[in-house]
Design a protein around this motif. Structure first.
Motif, PDB file in Angstrom:
ATOM      1  N   HIS A  40      -0.114  -7.827   8.466  1.00 43.43           N
ATOM      2  CA  HIS A  40       0.746  -7.966   7.287  1.00 43.43           C
ATOM      3  C   HIS A  40       2.070  -8.636   7.631  1.00 43.43           C
ATOM      4  CE1 HIS A  40       2.369  -4.190   8.928  1.00 43.43           C
ATOM      5  NE2 HIS A  40       3.441  -4.390   8.186  1.00 43.43           N
ATOM      6  N   ARG A  41       2.617  -8.373   8.815  1.00 38.31           N
ATOM      7  CA  ARG A  41       3.879  -9.010   9.197  1.00 38.31           C
ATOM      8  C   ARG A  41       3.698 -10.518   9.376  1.00 38.31           C
ATOM      9  NH1 ARG A  41       3.525  -4.430  12.415  1.00 38.31           N
ATOM     10  NH2 ARG A  41       4.941  -2.732  11.811  1.00 38.31           N
ATOM     11  N   VAL A  42       2.578 -10.905   9.977  1.00 36.24           N
ATOM     12  CA  VAL A  42       2.335 -12.323  10.202  1.00 36.24           C
ATOM     13  C   VAL A  42       2.024 -13.032   8.889  1.00 36.24           C
ATOM     14  CG1 VAL A  42       0.819 -13.970  11.381  1.00 36.24           C
ATOM     15  CG2 VAL A  42       1.629 -11.935  12.572  1.00 36.24           C
ATOM     16  N   TRP A  43       1.327 -12.350   7.967  1.00 39.08           N
ATOM     17  CA  TRP A  43       1.103 -12.949   6.650  1.00 39.08           C
ATOM     18  C   TRP A  43       2.437 -13.162   5.925  1.00 39.08           C
ATOM     19  CZ3 TRP A  43      -0.757 -10.082   1.698  1.00 39.08           C
ATOM     20  CH2 TRP A  43      -0.960 -11.012   0.669  1.00 39.08           C
ATOM     21  N   MET A  44       3.338 -12.203   6.018  1.00 38.06           N
ATOM     22  CA  MET A  44       4.662 -12.373   5.418  1.00 38.06           C
ATOM     23  C   MET A  44       5.381 -13.566   6.030  1.00 38.06           C
ATOM     24  SD  MET A  44       5.693  -8.313   5.351  1.00 38.06           S
ATOM     25  CE  MET A  44       7.356  -8.506   4.729  1.00 38.06           C
ATOM     26  N   ALA A  45       5.244 -13.737   7.352  1.00 41.17           N
ATOM     27  CA  ALA A  45       5.886 -14.867   8.017  1.00 41.17           C
ATOM     28  C   ALA A  45       5.299 -16.191   7.543  1.00 41.17           C
ATOM     29  CB  ALA A  45       5.741 -14.730   9.532  1.00 41.17           C
ATOM     30  N   ALA A  46       3.980 -16.231   7.336  1.00 46.59           N
ATOM     31  CA  ALA A  46       3.335 -17.454   6.866  1.00 46.59           C
ATOM     32  C   ALA A  46       3.824 -17.825   5.467  1.00 46.59           C
ATOM     33  CB  ALA A  46       1.820 -17.290   6.878  1.00 46.59           C
ATOM     34  N   MET A  47       3.927 -16.839   4.588  1.00 43.79           N
ATOM     35  CA  MET A  47       4.444 -17.112   3.244  1.00 43.79           C
ATOM     36  C   MET A  47       5.902 -17.550   3.307  1.00 43.79           C
ATOM     37  SD  MET A  47       2.726 -14.307   0.668  1.00 43.79           S
ATOM     38  CE  MET A  47       3.216 -12.839   1.584  1.00 43.79           C
ATOM     39  N   ALA A  93       9.537 -19.357  -5.326  1.00 39.81           N
ATOM     40  CA  ALA A  93      10.119 -18.117  -5.835  1.00 39.81           C
ATOM     41  C   ALA A  93       9.090 -16.995  -5.866  1.00 39.81           C
ATOM     42  CB  ALA A  93      10.689 -18.361  -7.231  1.00 39.81           C
ATOM     43  N   ILE A  94       7.864 -17.318  -6.266  1.00 35.04           N
ATOM     44  CA  ILE A  94       6.810 -16.308  -6.338  1.00 35.04           C
ATOM     45  C   ILE A  94       6.442 -15.810  -4.945  1.00 35.04           C
ATOM     46  CG2 ILE A  94       4.420 -15.897  -7.010  1.00 35.04           C
ATOM     47  CD1 ILE A  94       4.843 -17.908  -9.288  1.00 35.04           C
ATOM     48  N   LYS A  95       6.396 -16.697  -3.962  1.00 35.27           N
ATOM     49  CA  LYS A  95       6.082 -16.291  -2.587  1.00 35.27           C
ATOM     50  C   LYS A  95       7.142 -15.324  -2.050  1.00 35.27           C
ATOM     51  CE  LYS A  95       3.262 -20.174  -1.013  1.00 35.27           C
ATOM     52  NZ  LYS A  95       2.103 -19.364  -0.594  1.00 35.27           N
ATOM     53  N   LEU A  96       8.390 -15.580  -2.352  1.00 35.82           N
ATOM     54  CA  LEU A  96       9.440 -14.671  -1.908  1.00 35.82           C
ATOM     55  C   LEU A  96       9.269 -13.286  -2.516  1.00 35.82           C
ATOM     56  CD1 LEU A  96      12.535 -17.063  -2.043  1.00 35.82           C
ATOM     57  CD2 LEU A  96      11.296 -16.270  -0.015  1.00 35.82           C
ATOM     58  N   LEU A  97       8.833 -13.235  -3.776  1.00 35.25           N
ATOM     59  CA  LEU A  97       8.571 -11.949  -4.409  1.00 35.25           C
ATOM     60  C   LEU A  97       7.404 -11.241  -3.723  1.00 35.25           C
ATOM     61  CD1 LEU A  97       9.047  -9.866  -6.633  1.00 35.25           C
ATOM     62  CD2 LEU A  97       7.616 -11.270  -8.154  1.00 35.25           C
ATOM     63  N   SER A  98       6.367 -11.973  -3.361  1.00 39.81           N
ATOM     64  CA  SER A  98       5.225 -11.377  -2.663  1.00 39.81           C
ATOM     65  C   SER A  98       5.651 -10.790  -1.317  1.00 39.81           C
ATOM     66  CB  SER A  98       4.129 -12.430  -2.446  1.00 39.81           C
ATOM     67  OG  SER A  98       3.622 -12.897  -3.676  1.00 39.81           O
ATOM     68  N   ILE A  99       6.503 -11.499  -0.601  1.00 41.01           N
ATOM     69  CA  ILE A  99       7.006 -10.999   0.683  1.00 41.01           C
ATOM     70  C   ILE A  99       7.758  -9.689   0.480  1.00 41.01           C
ATOM     71  CG2 ILE A  99       8.609 -11.479   2.574  1.00 41.01           C
ATOM     72  CD1 ILE A  99       7.924 -14.472   2.166  1.00 41.01           C
ATOM     73  N   TRP A 100       8.572  -9.644  -0.522  1.00 46.28           N
ATOM     74  CA  TRP A 100       9.363  -8.432  -0.804  1.00 46.28           C
ATOM     75  C   TRP A 100       8.443  -7.249  -1.119  1.00 46.28           C
ATOM     76  CZ3 TRP A 100      10.159  -5.330  -5.204  1.00 46.28           C
ATOM     77  CH2 TRP A 100      11.237  -4.450  -5.102  1.00 46.28           C
ATOM     78  N   LEU A 101       7.365  -7.500  -1.857  1.00 48.70           N
ATOM     79  CA  LEU A 101       6.450  -6.420  -2.233  1.00 48.70           C
ATOM     80  C   LEU A 101       5.677  -5.862  -1.040  1.00 48.70           C
ATOM     81  CD1 LEU A 101       5.019  -7.847  -5.574  1.00 48.70           C
ATOM     82  CD2 LEU A 101       6.530  -5.873  -5.309  1.00 48.70           C
ATOM     83  N   LEU A 102       5.489  -6.664   0.011  1.00 46.79           N
ATOM     84  CA  LEU A 102       4.722  -6.219   1.172  1.00 46.79           C
ATOM     85  C   LEU A 102       5.536  -5.366   2.147  1.00 46.79           C
ATOM     86  CD1 LEU A 102       2.439  -9.201   2.228  1.00 46.79           C
ATOM     87  CD2 LEU A 102       1.709  -6.919   1.550  1.00 46.79           C
ATOM     88  N   ARG A 103       6.823  -5.198   1.881  1.00 45.67           N
ATOM     89  CA  ARG A 103       7.638  -4.373   2.771  1.00 45.67           C
ATOM     90  C   ARG A 103       7.032  -2.973   2.898  1.00 45.67           C
ATOM     91  NH1 ARG A 103      12.355  -3.012   0.316  1.00 45.67           N
ATOM     92  NH2 ARG A 103      11.162  -3.219  -1.603  1.00 45.67           N
ATOM     93  N   GLY A 104       6.978  -2.479   4.131  1.00 52.88           N
ATOM     94  CA  GLY A 104       6.485  -1.138   4.345  1.00 52.88           C
ATOM     95  C   GLY A 104       4.985  -0.971   4.219  1.00 52.88           C
ATOM     96  N   TYR A 105       4.236  -2.058   4.280  1.00 51.13           N
ATOM     97  CA  TYR A 105       2.766  -1.933   4.234  1.00 51.13           C
ATOM     98  C   TYR A 105       2.313  -1.041   5.394  1.00 51.13           C
ATOM     99  CZ  TYR A 105      -2.155  -3.185   3.994  1.00 51.13           C
ATOM    100  OH  TYR A 105      -3.522  -3.131   3.890  1.00 51.13           O
ATOM    101  N   PRO A 106       1.512   0.011   5.134  1.00 50.36           N
ATOM    102  CA  PRO A 106       1.353   1.075   6.133  1.00 50.36           C
ATOM    103  C   PRO A 106       0.208   0.925   7.127  1.00 50.36           C
ATOM    104  CG  PRO A 106       0.416   1.776   4.055  1.00 50.36           C
ATOM    105  CD  PRO A 106       0.990   0.401   3.819  1.00 50.36           C
ATOM    106  N   ILE A 107      -0.762   0.043   6.902  1.00 48.34           N
ATOM    107  CA  ILE A 107      -1.940   0.002   7.777  1.00 48.34           C
ATOM    108  C   ILE A 107      -1.784  -1.102   8.818  1.00 48.34           C
ATOM    109  CG2 ILE A 107      -4.440  -0.243   7.924  1.00 48.34           C
ATOM    110  CD1 ILE A 107      -4.690   0.831   5.144  1.00 48.34           C
TER     111      ILE A 107
END
Length: 470
Positions: A301-308, A423-437
């Motif tokens: 999930h961290r690397v996916w956030m970095a890609a976005m 703008a939408i990608k930035l919102l997706s990154i924000w929503l993934l904060r704290g993903y637990p798995i």
């Protein structure tokens, strides 16, 4: 351990695959890519501009057709979860979807061979798009769910998902080769897609079905749709994942839908469209191994956030470009293409981990149901992109058949193509904060599944020991 769990085992424990096995699984991805490319890139412009159906009408029809998937995806997902038989749960649906998809492709992609131009309107587009989406769902949904059941290894799942997505990208690049090298008219391009799919799609699906095992057991007796959906909605990691994925799908769909219009009207470089798109996807293939290696160290999930984040940091530059800025746009294609590799490979692998959590709680493996929701979250955003972009362009005065466009219309095209997706990608990154798995958490879930340490019965009763990932 409940009886439900005994009849619904987890994926093959620790199974890894040779590259030739992964290649066999990836084979259907090549022709499926040849289907997705015209559906999301060429078809809207072909019907709106070449056949004269109109931007607003095409946008509304394709959005309406995609809403049909909200019905068909859950039905096919549940039925494939409960399909018994010697062939397994997933293979029969993939094979049954072949004739539906192939026949629909011909009527949709080569409409003038079956009806006069005056009769090829919104009704023709709607009917055959709905049928093609249905056949495609019968193939694609079980195909994706099958990947989640092949292995329970955290990183091996990334390999499985990555090789499938790489095959889709390779197929996309191959599908672009003819138009790019021969500068063919769109009518000829669509006919070429129809022939290619007729040959390659059956070959890929049949070869995949013959080589790989589909050994996950079905549990025919089961809960209602209401309970199934309530369990999915109650899975917090799934909610975070699918909402971020849904939004990122819109951010991906807007450029895909508007790419040809952007290159033709903003850059005024129509002959460069297919080569530029080819560079973009080739860079995506090149980026996949990099993102996979990073995910082993930092987590999916961290690397996916970095890609976005990388995509958002570079793609907005496209709104500043104008006629003749080919080389600047080439740089944008390279950088955003590299980031696409991570965006394609990692989310489906994360989806398989979320299914493990549901199995731990419910005592049954419902990959088809989860991938049905995943399929809706994949398809609806792409339809929304068309449904949003084309009407907004029409309101801004953009006319795809006109020789020139107003400054307002061109800016709106560039903004929808580049600014809104960022703008939408930035919102997706924000929503993934704290993903637990992460890898450690998935390892704990896997150990409990292997030991039969389930959290509750498969009857909808409250679970006494909530999972740590919740």
């Amino acid at each position: 351990m409940t009886d439900a769990a005994a009849s619904s085992p987890p994926p093959a424990a620790g199974r890894t695959f040779a590259w030739w096995q992964l290649g066999a699984y990836a084979l259907p991805g090549v022709p499926l890519a040849a289907l997705l490319l015209p559906l999301y890139v060429t078809l809207p412009t072909y019907y709106a501009q070449d056949l004269g159906v109109g931007l607003s009408v095409v946008g509304a029809v394709l959005l309406l057709a995609r809403l049909w998937d909200v019905v068909t995806d859950p039905v096919i997902g549940v039925l494939s979860d409960r399909t018994p038989g010697r062939l397994g749960r997933r293979k029969p649906w993939m094979l049954a979807g072949l004739p539906v998809a192939v026949v629909s492709v011909w009527f949709l992609f080569v409409p003038l061979d079956f009806a006069p131009a005056a009769q090829v309107g919104w009704a023709h587009l709607l009917l055959w798009t709905v049928l093609l989406y249905t056949g495609g769902t019968m193939i694609m949904l079980p195909y994706n769910a099958w990947a989640a059941e092949m292995t329970d290894d955290y990183h091996e799942r990334s390999r499985v998902a990555a090789v499938r997505e790489m095959a889709i990208v390779v197929g996309t690049v191959g599908a672009m080769a003819g138009p790019a090298l021969l500068t063919l008219e769109r009518t000829t391009i669509m006919a070429g897609f129809a022939w290619g799919l007729t040959i390659l799609l059956p070959l890929g699906v049949v070869a995949c079905a013959l080589v790989l095992p589909d050994d996950a057991k079905a549990r025919v007796a089961g809960s209602t749709h209401r309970f199934s959906w309530s369990v999915i909605a109650g899975n917090r990691p799934f909610r975070k994942l699918i909402v971020a994925y849904f939004l990122n799908g819109i951010a991906y769909g807007l450029p895909a839908t508007l790419f040809l219009l952007y290159v033709e009207h903003v850059l005024q470089a129509q002959d460069w469209a297919w080569p530029l798109l080819g560079v973009y996807f080739l860079c995506a293939v090149a980026g996949v191994p990099i993102w996979l290696r990073l995910s082993r160290r930092f987590g999916k999930h961290r690397v996916w956030m970095a890609a976005m984040g990388m995509a958002a940091a570079t793609f907005w530059i496209a709104v500043l470009l104008g006629p003749g800025d080919i080389w600047w746009f080439l740089v944008v294609c390279v950088l955003t293409g590299l980031s696409l590799g991570g965006e394609l490979a990692l989310p489906p692998s994360m989806q398989a981990d979320v299914i493990d959590l549901d199995t731990l709680r419910s005592g049954r493996r419902r990959s088809g149901l989860f991938f049905a929701a995943w399929g809706v979250a994949t398809k609806v955003p792409l339809a929304l992109a068309v449904g949003i972009a084309f009407p907004v362009l029409a309101l801004a005065g953009f006319d795809a058949q006109a020789d020139s466009q107003s400054a307002t219309a061109l800016f709106m095209l560039a903004a929808l193509y580049a600014l809104l997706p960022c703008a939408i990608k930035l919102l997706s990154i924000w929503l993934l904060r704290g993903y637990p798995i992460d890898a450690d958490e998935q390892g704990r879930i896997k150990q409990r599944l292997a030991a039969g340490d389930l959290e509750g019965p498969d009857d909808g009763a409250p679970l006494s020991q909530p999972a740590r990932a919740d």
